[in-house]
Write an enzyme that holds these catalytic residues in place. Structure first.
Site, short mmCIF file in Angstrom:
data_model
loop_
_atom_site.label_atom_id
_atom_site.label_comp_id
_atom_site.label_asym_id
_atom_site.label_seq_id
_atom_site.Cartn_x
_atom_site.Cartn_y
_atom_site.Cartn_z
CD GLU A 54 19.73 -1.56 -25.03
OE1 GLU A 54 18.91 -0.95 -24.33
OE2 GLU A 54 19.43 -2.11 -26.11
NE ARG A 101 19.83 -1.54 -32.65
CZ ARG A 101 18.91 -0.69 -32.22
NH1 ARG A 101 18.75 0.47 -32.82
NH2 ARG A 101 18.15 -1.01 -31.20
CB THR A 159 20.25 -5.01 -31.19
OG1 THR A 159 19.88 -3.68 -30.85
CG2 THR A 159 19.57 -5.37 -32.51
CE LYS A 167 13.92 -2.77 -27.00
NZ LYS A 167 15.25 -2.27 -27.37
C1 3PG Z 1 15.53 0.42 -29.65
O1 3PG Z 1 16.28 -0.28 -30.21
O2 3PG Z 1 15.13 0.16 -28.52
C2 3PG Z 1 15.04 1.62 -30.35
O3 3PG Z 1 15.67 1.76 -31.57
C3 3PG Z 1 15.21 2.86 -29.56
O4 3PG Z 1 14.16 3.61 -29.93
P1 3PG Z 1 14.32 5.17 -30.07
O5 3PG Z 1 15.44 5.39 -31.04
O6 3PG Z 1 12.99 5.64 -30.59
O7 3PG Z 1 14.64 5.72 -28.72
#
Ligand code: 3PG
Length: 209
Positions: A38, A42, A66, A126
């Site tokens: 994924e 960003r 995102t 999610k």
């Molecule tokens: C996301 O976007 O899903 C989170 O930033 C991922 O979370 P983590 O960095 O705590 O794994």
């Protein structure tokens, strides 16, 4: 597509600053046994990274994370993304992803958001930010009223090899997402061996669940 995520049960949440990192990262993940990526929108590098991964590694299921803007969904699809996720639930993004033919998982954190997602026809959601939102205990509670509906979640946010099994044991959890094994610092350092090692460790922990 969902079947492949369900098979490995781990989705790496990737932030790339440079598309040149995309291919070595893909190789590092494949070497660790993981064929899912994924790439989050960003950074400006996301679109080109997805393009390179989908062109060079047809065996990898590559998606876009995102997704906050409609145009990002279209750019992700054109670059080769096969699935998409977002931290929140935006009905317009759900609609465009459907029109573009991308399997899309909106982010939810509350019962009302689960119901809104269900009303929009989304079944794989999610759950974000998982640990902060109550983690395993919260998901056990949500499974009470929603478990029988067939809705499944991908908890993300604060998950590591140390706690992933506790999530994967829950019937409502399809897979978990996380960035710990594809950390920005490891990518910046080009530490592909460590990424491969952490990937193997994560898959081994998932297999125990
Ligand atoms: C996301 O976007 O899903 C989170 O930033 C991922 O979370 P983590 O960095 O705590 O794994």
């Amino acid at each position: 597509m969902i079947d492949r995520i369900l098979a490995k049960r781990i989705v790496p949440v990737i932030v790339l600053d440079d598309p040149a990192s995309a291919e070595p990262l893909a190789e590092a993940l494949l070497a660790g046994g993981l064929d899912i990526m994924e790439v989050t929108f960003r950074t400006a590098a996301a679109e080109e990274s997805i393009r390179r991964i989908s062109a060079r590694f047809p065996e990898i299921l590559v998606g876009a994370g995102t997704l906050l803007e409609i145009e990002q969904v279209k750019r992700a699809k054109d670059a080769g993304a096969q699935f998409g996720l977002a931290p929140g639930l935006n009905p317009k993004i759900v609609e465009v992803a459907r029109a573009e033919g991308i399997q899309f998982s909106p982010g939810v954190m509350t019962p009302s958001e689960v119901e809104q997602a269900m009303a929009l026809g989304c079944k794989l959601l999610k759950f974000f930010p998982a640990e902060t939102a109550g983690g395993v205990g919260m998901l056990k509670n949500l499974a009470g009223p929603y478990g029988h509906t067939g809705v499944k979640v991908i908890p993300t946010g604060g998950i590591t090899s140390a706690n992933l099994a506790s999530y994967l044991k829950l019937p409502v959890v399809a897979a978990i997402g996380g960035s710990w094994f594809v950390d920005k610092a490891l990518i910046a350092a080009g530490d592909w061996k460590e990424i491969t090692r952490l990937t193997k460790e994560a898959l081994a922990a998932a297999a125990q669940a």
